[in-house]
Motif scaffolding. Structure first.
Motif, mmCIF file in Angstrom:
data_model
loop_
_atom_site.group_PDB
_atom_site.id
_atom_site.type_symbol
_atom_site.label_atom_id
_atom_site.label_comp_id
_atom_site.label_asym_id
_atom_site.label_seq_id
_atom_site.Cartn_x
_atom_site.Cartn_y
_atom_site.Cartn_z
ATOM 1 N N TYR A 110 -10.974 -10.908 10.457
ATOM 2 C CA TYR A 110 -9.477 -11.293 10.428
ATOM 3 C C TYR A 110 -9.177 -12.628 10.852
ATOM 4 C CZ TYR A 110 -8.032 -6.740 8.368
ATOM 5 O OH TYR A 110 -7.847 -5.595 7.752
ATOM 6 N N GLY A 111 -9.901 -12.964 12.037
ATOM 7 C CA GLY A 111 -9.548 -14.237 12.568
ATOM 8 C C GLY A 111 -9.952 -15.485 11.944
ATOM 9 N N GLN A 112 -11.227 -15.090 11.301
ATOM 10 C CA GLN A 112 -11.803 -16.140 10.342
ATOM 11 C C GLN A 112 -11.064 -16.793 9.433
ATOM 12 O OE1 GLN A 112 -15.904 -14.254 9.342
ATOM 13 N NE2 GLN A 112 -16.512 -16.127 8.760
ATOM 14 N N GLY A 118 -7.614 -16.672 9.200
ATOM 15 C CA GLY A 118 -6.358 -17.074 9.967
ATOM 16 C C GLY A 118 -5.141 -15.847 9.746
ATOM 17 N N VAL A 119 -5.788 -14.747 9.688
ATOM 18 C CA VAL A 119 -4.836 -13.465 9.643
ATOM 19 C C VAL A 119 -4.369 -12.954 11.221
ATOM 20 C CG1 VAL A 119 -4.849 -11.028 9.087
ATOM 21 C CG2 VAL A 119 -5.911 -12.534 7.437
ATOM 22 N N THR A 120 -3.020 -13.147 11.288
ATOM 23 C CA THR A 120 -2.642 -12.871 12.519
ATOM 24 C C THR A 120 -1.825 -11.388 12.486
ATOM 25 O OG1 THR A 120 -0.380 -13.447 11.990
ATOM 26 C CG2 THR A 120 -1.817 -15.262 13.190
ATOM 27 N N GLN A 121 -1.682 -10.587 11.471
ATOM 28 C CA GLN A 121 -1.337 -9.369 11.209
ATOM 29 C C GLN A 121 -1.695 -8.886 9.767
ATOM 30 O OE1 GLN A 121 3.149 -8.974 11.977
ATOM 31 N NE2 GLN A 121 2.919 -6.788 12.159
ATOM 32 N N GLU A 122 -1.840 -7.659 9.770
ATOM 33 C CA GLU A 122 -1.964 -7.024 8.517
ATOM 34 C C GLU A 122 -1.493 -5.528 8.612
ATOM 35 O OE1 GLU A 122 -4.841 -7.571 5.282
ATOM 36 O OE2 GLU A 122 -5.822 -6.126 5.944
ATOM 37 N N ILE A 123 -0.456 -5.162 7.729
ATOM 38 C CA ILE A 123 0.218 -3.868 7.750
ATOM 39 C C ILE A 123 -0.008 -3.253 6.112
ATOM 40 C CG2 ILE A 123 2.318 -2.833 8.088
ATOM 41 C CD1 ILE A 123 3.327 -5.416 9.195
ATOM 42 N N ALA A 124 -0.223 -1.973 6.318
ATOM 43 C CA ALA A 124 -0.652 -1.211 4.976
ATOM 44 C C ALA A 124 0.287 -0.039 4.950
ATOM 45 C CB ALA A 124 -1.919 -0.882 4.988
ATOM 46 N N TYR A 125 0.793 0.082 3.810
ATOM 47 C CA TYR A 125 1.941 1.269 3.702
ATOM 48 C C TYR A 125 1.109 1.838 2.199
ATOM 49 C CZ TYR A 125 5.043 -1.587 5.965
ATOM 50 O OH TYR A 125 5.714 -2.571 6.902
ATOM 51 N N LEU A 126 1.265 3.354 2.381
ATOM 52 C CA LEU A 126 1.029 4.298 1.282
ATOM 53 C C LEU A 126 2.188 4.634 0.616
ATOM 54 C CD1 LEU A 126 -1.559 5.450 -0.148
ATOM 55 C CD2 LEU A 126 -1.366 7.328 1.216
ATOM 56 N N GLN A 127 2.311 4.627 -0.732
ATOM 57 C CA GLN A 127 3.376 4.907 -1.375
ATOM 58 C C GLN A 127 3.185 5.998 -2.475
ATOM 59 O OE1 GLN A 127 5.831 2.176 -3.456
ATOM 60 N NE2 GLN A 127 7.585 3.072 -2.619
ATOM 61 N N ASP A 128 3.700 6.995 -2.344
ATOM 62 C CA ASP A 128 3.601 8.039 -3.391
ATOM 63 C C ASP A 128 4.563 7.927 -4.604
ATOM 64 O OD1 ASP A 128 3.134 10.636 -4.661
ATOM 65 O OD2 ASP A 128 3.126 11.634 -2.884
ATOM 66 N N LEU A 129 3.749 8.085 -5.813
ATOM 67 C CA LEU A 129 4.579 7.701 -6.887
ATOM 68 C C LEU A 129 4.684 8.773 -7.736
ATOM 69 C CD1 LEU A 129 3.165 4.010 -7.945
ATOM 70 C CD2 LEU A 129 5.344 4.516 -6.793
ATOM 71 N N GLY A 130 4.224 9.983 -7.354
ATOM 72 C CA GLY A 130 4.265 11.129 -7.955
ATOM 73 C C GLY A 130 2.951 11.831 -8.013
ATOM 74 N N PRO A 131 2.856 13.038 -8.579
ATOM 75 C CA PRO A 131 1.348 13.688 -8.760
ATOM 76 C C PRO A 131 0.352 12.916 -9.129
ATOM 77 C CG PRO A 131 3.146 14.751 -9.816
ATOM 78 C CD PRO A 131 3.645 13.731 -9.415
ATOM 79 N N GLY A 132 -0.718 12.666 -8.130
ATOM 80 C CA GLY A 132 -1.735 11.839 -8.452
ATOM 81 C C GLY A 132 -1.847 10.327 -8.216
ATOM 82 N N LYS A 133 -0.514 10.102 -8.019
ATOM 83 C CA LYS A 133 -0.323 8.717 -8.181
ATOM 84 C C LYS A 133 0.112 7.806 -6.755
ATOM 85 C CE LYS A 133 1.064 8.518 -12.990
ATOM 86 N NZ LYS A 133 1.784 8.299 -14.102
ATOM 87 N N LYS A 134 -0.650 7.277 -6.175
ATOM 88 C CA LYS A 134 -0.641 6.540 -5.059
ATOM 89 C C LYS A 134 -0.807 5.062 -4.999
ATOM 90 C CE LYS A 134 -1.028 10.701 -1.977
ATOM 91 N NZ LYS A 134 -0.113 11.528 -2.778
#
Length: 115
Positions: free
Chosen positions: A36-38, A40-56
């Motif tokens: 990440y430092g290479q 220039g990343v200072t933060q990374e955030i990941a979210y998982l969103q459920d869009l319904g059966p079998g869809k994320k």
């Protein structure tokens, strides 16, 4: 600093995503910090969103100094951790970071800020 926001389809079981993220926080944490430092990343955030059966979708927000400058370097990188990281992204989402280093195309369509 800017924000890079992407949404990736999750095409593998959530448990595989969780294993990848756990590796980034545990046994591969030092490699991840250098990686990440290479770019220039200072933060990374990941979210998982459920869009319904079998869809994320995996929504990733990265704070970095210059995405346009970092993208071609990331796409061209092939050393150990880089190759492993990109292979994981391809396996989990079907998006090839060597071809689309900034992820699926994203367009900001709304931005509200309190005055």
């Amino acid at each position: 600093m800017g924000y890079l926001v992407r949404a990736f389809p999750l095409i593998r079981p959530v448990e595989e995503l969780q294993a990848f993220l756990a590796a980034l926080k545990a046994e591969k944490s030092a490699d991840a910090a250098r990686f990440y430092g290479q770019y220039g990343v200072t933060q990374e955030i990941a979210y998982l969103q459920d869009l319904g059966p079998g869809k994320k979708i995996l929504i990733v927000v990265t704070v970095l100094s210059d995405a346009k400058e970092a993208a071609p370097r990331y796409a061209a990188a092939s050393e150990g951790f880089h190759a492993w990281f990109k292979q994981q992204i391809l396996h989990l989402t079907g998006v090839d970071p060597n071809v689309a280093p900034l992820g699926p195309p994203t367009t900001e369509v709304f931005n509200w800020r309190a005055e």
